[in-house]
Design a protein around this motif. Structure first.
Motif, PDB file in Angstrom:
ATOM      1  N   LYS A 155     -58.002   6.644  23.516  1.00  0.00           N
ATOM      2  CA  LYS A 155     -58.550   8.056  24.070  1.00  0.00           C
ATOM      3  C   LYS A 155     -57.998   8.999  23.026  1.00  0.00           C
ATOM      4  N   TRP A 156     -58.994   9.745  22.452  1.00  0.00           N
ATOM      5  CA  TRP A 156     -58.717  10.795  21.335  1.00  0.00           C
ATOM      6  C   TRP A 156     -58.979  12.242  21.877  1.00  0.00           C
ATOM      7  N   GLU A 157     -58.142  13.285  21.325  1.00  0.00           N
ATOM      8  CA  GLU A 157     -58.594  14.692  21.372  1.00  0.00           C
ATOM      9  C   GLU A 157     -58.845  15.228  20.191  1.00  0.00           C
ATOM     10  N   TYR A 158     -59.637  16.219  19.853  1.00  0.00           N
ATOM     11  CA  TYR A 158     -60.084  16.661  18.672  1.00  0.00           C
ATOM     12  C   TYR A 158     -59.727  18.327  18.619  1.00  0.00           C
ATOM     13  N   ALA A 159     -59.725  18.847  17.473  1.00  0.00           N
ATOM     14  CA  ALA A 159     -59.511  20.050  17.006  1.00  0.00           C
ATOM     15  C   ALA A 159     -60.298  20.592  15.837  1.00  0.00           C
ATOM     16  N   THR A 160     -60.667  21.789  15.786  1.00  0.00           N
ATOM     17  CA  THR A 160     -61.512  22.423  14.757  1.00  0.00           C
ATOM     18  C   THR A 160     -60.553  23.318  14.194  1.00  0.00           C
ATOM     19  N   VAL A 161     -60.185  23.442  12.822  1.00  0.00           N
ATOM     20  CA  VAL A 161     -59.198  24.586  12.566  1.00  0.00           C
ATOM     21  C   VAL A 161     -59.858  25.151  11.188  1.00  0.00           C
ATOM     22  N   PRO A 162     -60.100  26.621  11.215  1.00  0.00           N
ATOM     23  CA  PRO A 162     -60.379  27.235  10.120  1.00  0.00           C
ATOM     24  C   PRO A 162     -59.310  27.067   8.931  1.00  0.00           C
ATOM     25  N   LEU A 163     -59.784  26.861   7.649  1.00  0.00           N
ATOM     26  CA  LEU A 163     -58.973  26.702   6.541  1.00  0.00           C
ATOM     27  C   LEU A 163     -59.028  28.033   5.440  1.00  0.00           C
ATOM     28  N   MET A 164     -57.762  28.410   5.146  1.00  0.00           N
ATOM     29  CA  MET A 164     -57.488  29.582   4.226  1.00  0.00           C
ATOM     30  C   MET A 164     -57.265  28.960   2.899  1.00  0.00           C
ATOM     31  N   ILE A 165     -58.231  29.107   2.127  1.00  0.00           N
ATOM     32  CA  ILE A 165     -58.072  28.436   0.757  1.00  0.00           C
ATOM     33  C   ILE A 165     -56.576  28.464  -0.101  1.00  0.00           C
ATOM     34  N   HIS A 166     -56.013  29.745   0.382  1.00  0.00           N
ATOM     35  CA  HIS A 166     -54.595  29.883  -0.659  1.00  0.00           C
ATOM     36  C   HIS A 166     -53.464  29.092   0.400  1.00  0.00           C
ATOM     37  N   ALA A 167     -54.045  28.503   1.641  1.00  0.00           N
ATOM     38  CA  ALA A 167     -52.887  28.070   2.622  1.00  0.00           C
ATOM     39  C   ALA A 167     -53.371  26.607   3.152  1.00  0.00           C
ATOM     40  N   GLY A 218     -65.915  29.796   4.077  1.00  0.00           N
ATOM     41  CA  GLY A 218     -64.700  29.216   4.621  1.00  0.00           C
ATOM     42  C   GLY A 218     -64.758  27.881   4.400  1.00  0.00           C
ATOM     43  N   LEU A 219     -63.922  27.338   4.927  1.00  0.00           N
ATOM     44  CA  LEU A 219     -63.771  25.722   5.488  1.00  0.00           C
ATOM     45  C   LEU A 219     -63.224  25.664   6.835  1.00  0.00           C
ATOM     46  N   VAL A 220     -63.740  24.416   7.326  1.00  0.00           N
ATOM     47  CA  VAL A 220     -63.386  24.041   8.647  1.00  0.00           C
ATOM     48  C   VAL A 220     -62.989  22.550   8.628  1.00  0.00           C
ATOM     49  N   ALA A 221     -61.701  22.462   9.348  1.00  0.00           N
ATOM     50  CA  ALA A 221     -61.009  21.106   9.213  1.00  0.00           C
ATOM     51  C   ALA A 221     -61.387  20.645  10.710  1.00  0.00           C
ATOM     52  N   TYR A 222     -61.826  19.285  10.734  1.00  0.00           N
ATOM     53  CA  TYR A 222     -61.921  18.645  12.076  1.00  0.00           C
ATOM     54  C   TYR A 222     -60.627  17.527  11.877  1.00  0.00           C
ATOM     55  N   LEU A 223     -59.936  17.533  12.985  1.00  0.00           N
ATOM     56  CA  LEU A 223     -58.796  16.900  13.197  1.00  0.00           C
ATOM     57  C   LEU A 223     -58.763  15.829  14.636  1.00  0.00           C
ATOM     58  N   LYS A 224     -58.005  14.809  14.716  1.00  0.00           N
ATOM     59  CA  LYS A 224     -57.935  14.115  15.636  1.00  0.00           C
ATOM     60  C   LYS A 224     -56.500  13.547  16.089  1.00  0.00           C
TER      61      LYS A 224
END
Length: 52
Positions: A4-16, A42-48
């Motif tokens: 079983k997985w959980e997911y997150a979406t995270v906005p990324l700041m280019i400088h960090a 911007g960019l958005v990261a998808y994580l699990k």
């Protein structure tokens, strides 16, 4: 029994980007994909990570 997985979406700041992803990685999250943000700027990261 299936994993079983959980997911997150995270906005990324280019400088960090590295610091943000390193912190989430330390908390057990695995990067799945990075896509452009909804505003196109911007960019958005998808994580699990496994639940539990």
């Amino acid at each position: 029994m299936a994993t079983k997985w959980e997911y997150a979406t995270v906005p990324l700041m280019i400088h960090a980007t590295k610091q943000i992803l390193d912190q989430w990685g330390e908390d057990g999250w695995e990067l799945v994909q990075v896509v452009p943000g909804p505003d196109g700027n911007g960019l958005v990261a998808y994580l699990k990570r496994t639940k539990g």
